[in-house]
Design an enzyme around this catalytic site. Structure first.
Site, mmCIF file in Angstrom:
data_model
loop_
_atom_site.group_PDB
_atom_site.id
_atom_site.type_symbol
_atom_site.label_atom_id
_atom_site.label_comp_id
_atom_site.label_asym_id
_atom_site.label_seq_id
_atom_site.Cartn_x
_atom_site.Cartn_y
_atom_site.Cartn_z
ATOM 1 N N SER A 49 0.847 -1.192 0.000
ATOM 2 C CA SER A 49 0.000 0.000 0.000
ATOM 3 C C SER A 49 0.882 1.242 0.000
ATOM 4 O O SER A 49 1.712 1.423 -0.881
ATOM 5 C CB SER A 49 -0.966 -0.035 1.187
ATOM 6 O OG SER A 49 -1.985 0.931 1.060
ATOM 7 N N GLU B 4 -1.416 -2.998 -8.043
ATOM 8 C CA GLU B 4 -2.609 -3.327 -7.259
ATOM 9 C C GLU B 4 -3.181 -2.022 -6.752
ATOM 10 O O GLU B 4 -2.515 -0.993 -6.740
ATOM 11 C CB GLU B 4 -2.270 -4.282 -6.112
ATOM 12 C CG GLU B 4 -1.368 -3.700 -5.017
ATOM 13 C CD GLU B 4 -2.118 -2.914 -3.949
ATOM 14 O OE1 GLU B 4 -3.261 -3.287 -3.607
ATOM 15 O OE2 GLU B 4 -1.557 -1.920 -3.453
ATOM 16 N N HIS C 274 -4.541 -5.505 -1.223
ATOM 17 C CA HIS C 274 -5.566 -5.343 -0.198
ATOM 18 C C HIS C 274 -6.589 -6.467 -0.300
ATOM 19 O O HIS C 274 -7.763 -6.245 -0.602
ATOM 20 C CB HIS C 274 -6.248 -3.987 -0.351
ATOM 21 C CG HIS C 274 -5.326 -2.822 -0.177
ATOM 22 N ND1 HIS C 274 -4.457 -2.407 -1.172
ATOM 23 C CD2 HIS C 274 -5.124 -1.978 0.868
ATOM 24 C CE1 HIS C 274 -3.769 -1.353 -0.745
ATOM 25 N NE2 HIS C 274 -4.155 -1.075 0.485
#
Length: 316
Positions: A119, A220, A284
């Site tokens: 992230s 992602e 995630h």
């Protein structure tokens, strides 16, 4: 007309493997999170490891886990401490980019060790790749992933890489319960690099932007509608990054309808005639599989496989 990268791909340096009974640091380079320290210590102890919790983990400065000075010091101290065998991030959120121009990358290079997160931590993966040149790991974080009860492949994927159970020639496992999708067939070899798409785009135009020459790009994201994913990919295309790629591995893009995403990805990457494999369970999601950033890999989109072409850790 597109230009395919012919750059010589130099794999990043492997880091020391996590030893049995090793000591793992937990730091919070980005956002804060309430941590049950007893639970965390017990979780590590039952797996044979000890845990050192750095000060920023227990602090909160608005949307940051401690001040920039605290978080930067924790990062430096965790790398320089010879008793620490691996570094695990607490969570993402926001805050990592604020540290990039203040990090002592030579210190990190001299004390290279496994560094794990995803992230917002993507900013650190990109910066370490460019300025320290060792393998890092896009993988689960302590709070939401390991202590959050995610499926067994999450933990197994992480520790098989960190312990050196996967060596050059190993195929990275992917659960059969989550089918992969070949968007563009083909085989390509290159360094695996990337992470959160929003963060990759946010570093463009800075000294820490992704070096896309000859890489297998991994992306992602979460909570981004399809048009924003389009905008982010278009940003990378207009910046000349996509024409330098050798292949693309697409992780979890949470919240976007699968078929619509597939159409967008095909539209984006088809002109470059490179292999594209989608649906890899990293990001995630649950499970959240670990990937070695900077490592030399072979992507076989048609065969739906990702193979290590180098050792990513060195067993002691």
């Amino acid at each position: 007309m597109t230009t395919r990268s012919t750059a010589i791909v130099v794999p990043h340096t492997a880091v020391p493997a996590l030893p049995a009974a090793g000591r793992i640091a937990v730091i919070a380079p980005a956002g804060p999170a309430a941590l049950d320290t007893e639970q965390a210590l017990l979780w590590m102890r039952t797996r044979g490891y000890s845990l050192k919790i750095y000060p920023g983990v227990l602090e909160k400065d608005g949307y940051l886990a401690g001040s920039d000075e605290v978080r930067l010091n924790d990062l430096h101290q965790a790398f320089s401490d010879p008793t620490i065998d691996a570094i695990l991030c607490l969570r993402g959120g926001y805050g990592s980019p604020r540290l990039l121009d203040r990090i002592d990358y030579e210190l990190l290079r001299r004390h290279a060790k496994p560094f794990v997160g995803y992230s917002d931590i993507t900013a650190l993966h990109l910066a370490i790749s460019r300025y320290a040149g060792f393998v890092t790991f896009h993988g689960p974080m302590l709070n939401a992933d390991l202590l959050g009860g995610k499926q067994a492949p999450t933990e197994a994927s992480l520790f098989s890489l960190l312990r050196g159970q996967l060596t050059a020639g190993s195929r990275l496992a992917h659960p059969v319960a989550y089918p992969l999708t070949t968007l563009e067939p083909g085989i390509a070899q290159g360094r695996l690099l990337g992470g959160n798409l929003s963060m990759i785009a946010a570093t463009m135009g800075t000294p820490f932007e992704i070096d896309a020459d000859g890489i297998i790009l991994f992306i992602e994201d979460i909570n981004e509608p399809l048009y924003r994913i389009d905008r982010l990919l278009t940003h990378l295309r207009l910046a000349g990054k996509l024409s330098r790629l050798r292949g693309v591995l697409v992780g979890d893009v949470a919240g976007v309808e699968r078929d619509a995403l597939a159409r967008l990805l095909k539209q984006t990457f088809a002109p470059f005639a490179i292999p594209v494999l989608a649906g890899w369970r990293s990001g995630h999601c649950d499970p959240n599989l670990s990937l070695p950033m900077g490592a030399l890999v072979t992507l076989d989109a048609g065969g739906k496989s990702l193979v290590l072409e180098q050792d990513v850790v060195l067993r002691r």
